[in-house]
Enzyme design. Structure first.
Site, short mmCIF file in Angstrom:
data_model
loop_
_atom_site.label_atom_id
_atom_site.label_comp_id
_atom_site.label_asym_id
_atom_site.label_seq_id
_atom_site.Cartn_x
_atom_site.Cartn_y
_atom_site.Cartn_z
CG ASP A 8 -0.36 0.18 2.53
OD1 ASP A 8 0.88 0.31 2.61
OD2 ASP A 8 -1.11 0.23 3.54
CB CYS A 65 0.59 -2.58 4.78
SG CYS A 65 0.28 -3.68 6.17
CB THR A 67 1.61 -2.95 11.11
OG1 THR A 67 0.40 -3.33 10.42
CG2 THR A 67 1.40 -1.66 11.86
CG HIS A 98 8.14 -24.89 12.69
ND1 HIS A 98 8.19 -24.63 14.03
CD2 HIS A 98 9.26 -25.60 12.40
CE1 HIS A 98 9.30 -25.16 14.54
NE2 HIS A 98 9.98 -25.73 13.56
CG HIS A 133 6.55 -28.72 11.42
ND1 HIS A 133 6.13 -28.07 12.56
CD2 HIS A 133 7.82 -29.13 11.66
CE1 HIS A 133 7.11 -28.06 13.44
NE2 HIS A 133 8.15 -28.70 12.92
#
Ligand code: RB5
Length: 153
Positions: A8, A65, A67, A98, A133
């Site tokens: 963004d 973005c 965060t 994982h 996993h």
């Protein structure tokens, strides 16, 4: 690898650097923008990248973005997408080992450029460990199918 990338307005300038970094390492890049610093809504960009990964058009995706969180929440709505919000070497590596993450979500505001490059390198080169996993990742796919079935009823 064929890698879709998107950001963004907050990740706008980092996106171009990430694209160059990937191309220099021989990857094919599908850049979905945003192509100007004007504000856009991160779910629109996340949908472009996650859609490509979900449909198998791209092997992996990278989203940026402010965060990394909004992109991640939106991307994980797509079938088969395992988007991981990573913030250091360890989370980048373990999200591959994982969780078999196929989209890396990065924060433009909280991570330095050198760290981002290192995390991308790790994330691209770390294999999924499989074994126990794989059983857990399969369970995530089962959950997706269950929710899809329930939504049809
Ligand atoms: C945009 O202002 C900001 O909310 C976005 O870049 C991101 O941080 C959302 O999670």
């Amino acid at each position: 690898m064929r890698i879709a990338i998107g950001a963004d307005h907050r990740g706008f300038s980092i996106r171009t650097k990430v694209a160059d970094f990937l191309k220099q390492r021989g990857h094919e890049v599908e850049d979905v923008g945003t192509f100007s610093p004007e504000a856009v809504d991160y779910p629109d960009i996340a949908a472009e990248v996650a859609g490509r990964v979900s449909r198998g058009q791209c092997d992996r995706g990278i989203l940026v973005c402010g965060t990394g969180l909004g992109m991640c929440i939106a991307a994980n709505k797509f079938h088969g997408v395992r988007a991981a919000p990573c913030h250091d070497d360890l989370t980048a590596e373990l999200s591959r080992r994982h969780n078999d993450s196929n989209i890396l979500c990065l924060s433009a505001d909280l991570l330095g450029e050198r760290l981002i490059d290192r995390m991308i390198e790790l994330w691209l080169n770390t294999p999924f460990e499989g074994g126990r996993h794989a059983r857990r990742v399969d369970k995530i796919l089962d959950l997706e199918r269950r929710v899809e079935e329930e939504n049809k009823q």
